[in-house]
Motif scaffolding. Structure first.
Motif, PDB file in Angstrom:
ATOM      1  N   LEU A 133       0.831  -1.197   0.000  1.00 29.48           N
ATOM      2  CA  LEU A 133       0.000   0.000   0.000  1.00 29.48           C
ATOM      3  C   LEU A 133       0.872   1.255   0.000  1.00 29.48           C
ATOM      4  O   LEU A 133       0.626   2.194  -0.743  1.00 29.48           O
ATOM      5  CB  LEU A 133      -0.942  -0.011   1.212  1.00 29.48           C
ATOM      6  N   ILE A 134       1.921   1.245   0.831  1.00 24.61           N
ATOM      7  CA  ILE A 134       2.802   2.409   0.989  1.00 24.61           C
ATOM      8  C   ILE A 134       4.263   1.983   0.832  1.00 24.61           C
ATOM      9  O   ILE A 134       4.698   1.008   1.431  1.00 24.61           O
ATOM     10  CB  ILE A 134       2.641   3.045   2.396  1.00 24.61           C
ATOM     11  N   ASP A 135       5.007   2.733   0.030  1.00 30.53           N
ATOM     12  CA  ASP A 135       6.460   2.576  -0.041  1.00 30.53           C
ATOM     13  C   ASP A 135       7.052   3.858   0.523  1.00 30.53           C
ATOM     14  O   ASP A 135       6.874   4.939  -0.041  1.00 30.53           O
ATOM     15  CB  ASP A 135       6.919   2.365  -1.487  1.00 30.53           C
ATOM     16  N   ARG A 136       7.736   3.735   1.655  1.00 36.23           N
ATOM     17  CA  ARG A 136       8.263   4.931   2.315  1.00 36.23           C
ATOM     18  C   ARG A 136       9.758   5.126   2.133  1.00 36.23           C
ATOM     19  O   ARG A 136      10.350   6.054   2.668  1.00 36.23           O
ATOM     20  CB  ARG A 136       7.894   4.935   3.798  1.00 36.23           C
ATOM     21  N   GLY A 137      10.411   4.250   1.373  1.00 39.00           N
ATOM     22  CA  GLY A 137      11.842   4.415   1.138  1.00 39.00           C
ATOM     23  C   GLY A 137      12.681   3.834   2.258  1.00 39.00           C
ATOM     24  O   GLY A 137      12.201   3.022   3.041  1.00 39.00           O
ATOM     25  N   HIS A 138      13.940   4.211   2.311  1.00 37.05           N
ATOM     26  CA  HIS A 138      14.900   3.806   3.346  1.00 37.05           C
ATOM     27  C   HIS A 138      15.275   2.331   3.272  1.00 37.05           C
ATOM     28  O   HIS A 138      15.474   1.676   4.296  1.00 37.05           O
ATOM     29  CB  HIS A 138      14.383   4.128   4.760  1.00 37.05           C
ATOM     30  N   ARG A 139      15.400   1.778   2.078  1.00 32.14           N
ATOM     31  CA  ARG A 139      15.715   0.369   1.913  1.00 32.14           C
ATOM     32  C   ARG A 139      17.085   0.026   2.456  1.00 32.14           C
ATOM     33  O   ARG A 139      18.050   0.758   2.270  1.00 32.14           O
ATOM     34  CB  ARG A 139      15.643   0.029   0.423  1.00 32.14           C
ATOM     35  N   GLU A 140      17.173  -1.109   3.145  1.00 29.51           N
ATOM     36  CA  GLU A 140      18.450  -1.667   3.591  1.00 29.51           C
ATOM     37  C   GLU A 140      18.832  -2.877   2.740  1.00 29.51           C
ATOM     38  O   GLU A 140      19.975  -3.319   2.781  1.00 29.51           O
ATOM     39  CB  GLU A 140      18.351  -2.097   5.062  1.00 29.51           C
ATOM     40  N   LEU A 141      17.871  -3.411   2.011  1.00 31.95           N
ATOM     41  CA  LEU A 141      18.089  -4.560   1.142  1.00 31.95           C
ATOM     42  C   LEU A 141      17.619  -4.211  -0.266  1.00 31.95           C
ATOM     43  O   LEU A 141      16.739  -3.366  -0.430  1.00 31.95           O
ATOM     44  CB  LEU A 141      17.300  -5.773   1.662  1.00 31.95           C
ATOM     45  N   PRO A 142      18.160  -4.875  -1.282  1.00 29.53           N
ATOM     46  CA  PRO A 142      17.779  -4.545  -2.661  1.00 29.53           C
ATOM     47  C   PRO A 142      16.418  -5.145  -3.034  1.00 29.53           C
ATOM     48  O   PRO A 142      16.323  -6.080  -3.817  1.00 29.53           O
ATOM     49  CB  PRO A 142      18.922  -5.144  -3.486  1.00 29.53           C
ATOM     50  N   ILE A 143      15.374  -4.590  -2.454  1.00 29.45           N
ATOM     51  CA  ILE A 143      14.009  -5.075  -2.678  1.00 29.45           C
ATOM     52  C   ILE A 143      13.171  -3.910  -3.186  1.00 29.45           C
ATOM     53  O   ILE A 143      13.246  -2.800  -2.662  1.00 29.45           O
ATOM     54  CB  ILE A 143      13.425  -5.657  -1.370  1.00 29.45           C
ATOM     55  N   ARG A 144      12.366  -4.205  -4.219  1.00 25.42           N
ATOM     56  CA  ARG A 144      11.516  -3.193  -4.835  1.00 25.42           C
ATOM     57  C   ARG A 144      10.123  -3.785  -5.015  1.00 25.42           C
ATOM     58  O   ARG A 144       9.980  -4.939  -5.406  1.00 25.42           O
ATOM     59  CB  ARG A 144      12.103  -2.801  -6.186  1.00 25.42           C
ATOM     60  N   ALA A 145       9.113  -2.994  -4.745  1.00 23.12           N
ATOM     61  CA  ALA A 145       7.737  -3.457  -4.924  1.00 23.12           C
ATOM     62  C   ALA A 145       7.345  -3.411  -6.394  1.00 23.12           C
ATOM     63  O   ALA A 145       7.714  -2.480  -7.118  1.00 23.12           O
ATOM     64  CB  ALA A 145       6.776  -2.603  -4.104  1.00 23.12           C
ATOM     65  N   ASP A 146       6.598  -4.420  -6.825  1.00 27.40           N
ATOM     66  CA  ASP A 146       6.069  -4.447  -8.185  1.00 27.40           C
ATOM     67  C   ASP A 146       4.834  -3.567  -8.310  1.00 27.40           C
ATOM     68  O   ASP A 146       4.561  -3.026  -9.378  1.00 27.40           O
ATOM     69  CB  ASP A 146       5.704  -5.888  -8.568  1.00 27.40           C
ATOM     70  N   TYR A 147       4.074  -3.460  -7.216  1.00 27.32           N
ATOM     71  CA  TYR A 147       2.830  -2.696  -7.202  1.00 27.32           C
ATOM     72  C   TYR A 147       2.825  -1.836  -5.940  1.00 27.32           C
ATOM     73  O   TYR A 147       2.990  -2.349  -4.835  1.00 27.32           O
ATOM     74  CB  TYR A 147       1.616  -3.624  -7.185  1.00 27.32           C
ATOM     75  N   VAL A 148       2.634  -0.525  -6.114  1.00 25.35           N
ATOM     76  CA  VAL A 148       2.674   0.412  -4.984  1.00 25.35           C
ATOM     77  C   VAL A 148       1.424   1.279  -5.017  1.00 25.35           C
ATOM     78  O   VAL A 148       1.116   1.894  -6.049  1.00 25.35           O
ATOM     79  CB  VAL A 148       3.935   1.316  -5.049  1.00 25.35           C
ATOM     80  N   GLY A 149       0.727   1.350  -3.889  1.00 27.56           N
ATOM     81  CA  GLY A 149      -0.426   2.233  -3.795  1.00 27.56           C
ATOM     82  C   GLY A 149      -0.017   3.687  -3.777  1.00 27.56           C
ATOM     83  O   GLY A 149      -0.571   4.517  -4.493  1.00 27.56           O
ATOM     84  N   LYS A 150       0.983   4.017  -2.957  1.00 26.76           N
ATOM     85  CA  LYS A 150       1.445   5.401  -2.863  1.00 26.76           C
ATOM     86  C   LYS A 150       2.879   5.404  -2.342  1.00 26.76           C
ATOM     87  O   LYS A 150       3.202   4.703  -1.393  1.00 26.76           O
ATOM     88  CB  LYS A 150       0.545   6.204  -1.924  1.00 26.76           C
ATOM     89  N   ASN A 151       3.718   6.203  -2.980  1.00 27.08           N
ATOM     90  CA  ASN A 151       5.078   6.450  -2.490  1.00 27.08           C
ATOM     91  C   ASN A 151       5.019   7.641  -1.549  1.00 27.08           C
ATOM     92  O   ASN A 151       4.532   8.706  -1.937  1.00 27.08           O
ATOM     93  CB  ASN A 151       6.025   6.757  -3.659  1.00 27.08           C
ATOM     94  N   ILE A 152       5.516   7.452  -0.342  1.00 27.70           N
ATOM     95  CA  ILE A 152       5.530   8.530   0.643  1.00 27.70           C
ATOM     96  C   ILE A 152       6.946   8.631   1.209  1.00 27.70           C
ATOM     97  O   ILE A 152       7.306   7.899   2.131  1.00 27.70           O
ATOM     98  CB  ILE A 152       4.514   8.282   1.786  1.00 27.70           C
ATOM     99  N   PRO A 153       7.777   9.512   0.641  1.00 31.52           N
ATOM    100  CA  PRO A 153       9.114   9.695   1.199  1.00 31.52           C
ATOM    101  C   PRO A 153       9.014  10.215   2.634  1.00 31.52           C
ATOM    102  O   PRO A 153       8.241  11.128   2.910  1.00 31.52           O
ATOM    103  CB  PRO A 153       9.746  10.737   0.274  1.00 31.52           C
ATOM    104  N   THR A 154       9.771   9.599   3.513  1.00 32.01           N
ATOM    105  CA  THR A 154       9.712   9.972   4.922  1.00 32.01           C
ATOM    106  C   THR A 154      11.126  10.146   5.464  1.00 32.01           C
ATOM    107  O   THR A 154      12.090   9.694   4.856  1.00 32.01           O
ATOM    108  CB  THR A 154       9.014   8.875   5.757  1.00 32.01           C
ATOM    109  N   SER A 155      11.212  10.748   6.626  1.00 32.39           N
ATOM    110  CA  SER A 155      12.489  10.805   7.324  1.00 32.39           C
ATOM    111  C   SER A 155      12.528   9.645   8.318  1.00 32.39           C
ATOM    112  O   SER A 155      11.505   9.016   8.599  1.00 32.39           O
ATOM    113  CB  SER A 155      12.641  12.134   8.066  1.00 32.39           C
ATOM    114  N   ASP A 156      13.702   9.381   8.858  1.00 31.06           N
ATOM    115  CA  ASP A 156      13.827   8.326   9.867  1.00 31.06           C
ATOM    116  C   ASP A 156      13.103   8.691  11.166  1.00 31.06           C
ATOM    117  O   ASP A 156      12.872   7.837  12.002  1.00 31.06           O
ATOM    118  CB  ASP A 156      15.298   8.043  10.167  1.00 31.06           C
ATOM    119  N   LYS A 157      12.763   9.963  11.316  1.00 22.27           N
ATOM    120  CA  LYS A 157      12.058  10.408  12.525  1.00 22.27           C
ATOM    121  C   LYS A 157      10.552  10.300  12.384  1.00 22.27           C
ATOM    122  O   LYS A 157       9.813  10.660  13.296  1.00 22.27           O
ATOM    123  CB  LYS A 157      12.453  11.849  12.851  1.00 22.27           C
TER     124      LYS A 157
END
Length: 179
Positions: A133-157
């Motif tokens: 549903l949500i991809d917020r970034g900050h990946r630690e592993l090389p994994i990518r979603a095939d289908y994303v409802g919404k990209n929401i860039p966030t901070s670690d806080k």
């Protein structure tokens, strides 16, 4: 935690899921040979909603499964002395099938890695795809979603909180909270 803003309400969440269902059907040339697997906890109601949307689009009842990844987590030793196991329930043979893992939020990728390990222990799927549903970034592993409802860039806080009527007894909502 303090709520900063709501980013999806019930209607926008349903639109995102409708779009994801159409993308799944288009990419896989229909609903045959698919198995939707929800990652506990909020991935399960999302999988059920996608199952219904695909049924409406293709008139096919895609099998659904529930996946508990507790024992596959790489932070198990640090986080939990006595992990609480939930049931994994996938009643169809996954060999050769296209498995679509479904989760609410994609963050570091560690949950998805654990889910892939759990699925592979159950059989050898033809392919594994990921819907979130949500991809917020900050990946630690090389994994990518095939289908994303919404990209929401966030901070670690910041924290993304997904509320769903099935699991939270509240209206559907996705919000950003500050730690």
């Amino acid at each position: 935690m303090n709520k900063k803003t709501a980013v999806l309400d019930q209607s926008s969440m349903m639109r995102a899921l409708t779009r994801i269902a159409h993308e799944i059907v288009e990419r896989n040339k229909g609903g045959e040979n698919l198995v939707l697997v929800g990652i506990k906890t909020r991935g399960i109601p999302l999988a059920k909603r996608l199952q219904e949307k695909i049924r409406q689009i293709e008139n096919v009842n895609v099998p659904i499964g529930e996946l508990d990844i507790t024992l596959y987590r790489d932070d198990l030793k640090k986080e939990m002395a006595d992990p609480q196991l939930k049931e994994t329930n996938i009643e169809v043979d996954i060999a050769g099938k296209t498995i679509i893992l479904i989760d609410d939020v994609l963050y570091t990728g560690r949950t998805v890695r654990a889910a892939m390990d759990a699925v592979i222990d159950l059989g050898r799927p033809g392919q594994i795809q990921l819907a979130v549903l949500i991809d917020r970034g900050h990946r630690e592993l090389p994994i990518r979603a095939d289908y994303v409802g919404k990209n929401i860039p966030t901070s670690d806080k910041e924290v993304i909180v997904v509320k769903m009527s099935e699991s939270d007894q509240q209206d559907d909502e996705v919000s950003i909270y500050e730690k």
